[in-house]
Design an enzyme around this catalytic site. Structure first.
Site, PDB file in Angstrom:
ATOM      1  N   ASP A   8     133.314  49.329 -17.636  1.00 17.35           N
ATOM      2  CA  ASP A   8     133.725  50.590 -18.281  1.00 17.35           C
ATOM      3  C   ASP A   8     134.637  51.493 -17.435  1.00 17.35           C
ATOM      4  O   ASP A   8     134.407  52.718 -17.371  1.00 17.35           O
ATOM      5  CB  ASP A   8     132.485  51.395 -18.723  1.00 17.35           C
ATOM      6  CG  ASP A   8     131.618  50.659 -19.736  1.00 17.35           C
ATOM      7  OD1 ASP A   8     131.961  49.527 -20.102  1.00 17.35           O
ATOM      8  OD2 ASP A   8     130.589  51.223 -20.158  1.00 17.35           O
ATOM      9  N   LYS A 108     131.351  46.710 -26.247  1.00 19.99           N
ATOM     10  CA  LYS A 108     129.953  47.025 -26.555  1.00 19.99           C
ATOM     11  C   LYS A 108     129.864  48.412 -27.154  1.00 19.99           C
ATOM     12  O   LYS A 108     130.797  49.214 -26.999  1.00 19.99           O
ATOM     13  CB  LYS A 108     129.108  46.937 -25.279  1.00 19.99           C
ATOM     14  CG  LYS A 108     129.559  47.914 -24.203  1.00 19.99           C
ATOM     15  CD  LYS A 108     128.841  47.652 -22.896  1.00 19.99           C
ATOM     16  CE  LYS A 108     129.282  48.634 -21.848  1.00 19.99           C
ATOM     17  NZ  LYS A 108     128.948  50.035 -22.147  1.00 19.99           N
ATOM     18  N   CYS A 153     125.698  52.272 -17.285  1.00 21.21           N
ATOM     19  CA  CYS A 153     126.164  50.927 -17.674  1.00 21.21           C
ATOM     20  C   CYS A 153     126.197  49.941 -16.518  1.00 21.21           C
ATOM     21  O   CYS A 153     125.918  48.758 -16.706  1.00 21.21           O
ATOM     22  CB  CYS A 153     127.492  51.051 -18.392  1.00 21.21           C
ATOM     23  SG  CYS A 153     127.262  51.914 -19.978  1.00 21.21           S
TER      24      CYS A 153
HETATM   25  C1  VGL Z   1     128.073  54.958 -20.369  1.00 19.40           C
HETATM   26  C2  VGL Z   1     126.883  56.714 -21.230  1.00 19.40           C
HETATM   27  C3  VGL Z   1     127.302  56.391 -22.508  1.00 19.40           C
HETATM   28  C4  VGL Z   1     128.501  54.180 -19.152  1.00 19.40           C
HETATM   29  C5  VGL Z   1     128.477  54.609 -21.637  1.00 19.40           C
HETATM   30  O1  VGL Z   1     129.530  53.473 -19.205  1.00 19.40           O
HETATM   31  O2  VGL Z   1     127.798  54.288 -18.113  1.00 19.40           O
HETATM   32  N1  VGL Z   1     127.263  55.999 -20.179  1.00 19.40           N
HETATM   33  N2  VGL Z   1     128.096  55.331 -22.696  1.00 19.40           N
END
Ligand code: VGL
Ligand code: ZN
Length: 205
Positions: A8, A108, A153
């Site tokens: 991410d 995702k 994540c």
């Molecule tokens: C994430 C919160 C919501 C992350 C993704 O990538 O850590 N955190 N969605």
């Protein structure tokens, strides 16, 4: 065989983004150097990729504010600011992330009824993204996890990697967290599950 999993590294998790991780930009050069190190046989990335009406967004729960808790599909859910909306600028990988050697991207968080922190499964383990099978098909037995956010994540991806049978190492200076206390707890839990935590300097010279 070793894989690097880049979690991410998207504009919304970087300074200026909707769910910015403090100092998240400091990992970019480390992640790029790791990619160039020649240490990994495979490099893949995950991408948080939510529909606008995703149930993890506070904006979809009248009266609720970001960072409050609720329940989503029977699971405790932290409500987030809208982030990583499919096709938005915020969902794109940072322009400063080197993407040329990323062989596959696992998206995702597309099901509005459940959140998905891990690159392997959603939070209820209802659906498998296919990542474990993909890695096994490429003869990967060891994974190294980097990216954002360390306490969400990156942590959940690391735990699921251990549970999926991979030797798993989190590279701690190639991540930053939403909350440092929860990252400390995450590191402790990962180590208790036989995950390893290292610094990038033990790979880079
Ligand atoms: C994430 C919160 C919501 C992350 C993704 O990538 O850590 N955190 N969605
Ligand atoms: Zn998300």
């Amino acid at each position: 065989m070793k894989a690097l999993i880049i979690v991410d590294v998207q504009n919304d998790f970087l300074p200026g983004g909707a769910l910015a991780v403090e100092k998240g930009d400091e990992i970019l050069h480390v992640v790029n150097r790791l990619q160039d190190s020649g240490y990994f046989d495979l490099i893949i990335a995950t991408q948080d990729w939510h529909p606008k009406d995703h149930g993890s967004f506070a904006s979809n729960h009248p009266g609720k504010k970001p960072f409050e808790k609720t329940t989503l599909s029977g699971l405790e859910q932290i409500l987030w600011p809208d982030h990583c909306v499919q096709t938005s600028k915020g969902a794109e990988f940072s322009k400063l992330l080197d993407v040329k050697n990323i062989e596959a991207i696992f998206r995702k968080g597309m099901d509005k009824n459940i959140d998905s922190y891990s690159g392997f499964f959603d939070n209820g383990k209802l659906k498998d993204t296919g990542l474990a099978a993909y890695l096994k098909g490429r003869n990967i037995d060891e994974v190294f996890v980097v990216g954002l956010a360390g306490d969400y994540c990156v942590y959940y991806t690391s735990v699921d990697a251990v549970d999926s049978g991979f030797k798993t190492t989190l590279i701690e200076d190639a991540t930053r967290s939403i909350d440092d206390t929860s990252f400390k707890r995450a590191v402790k839990e990962l180590k208790e599950k036989s995950g390893k935590v290292i610094k990038s300097s033990s790979i880079l010279n």
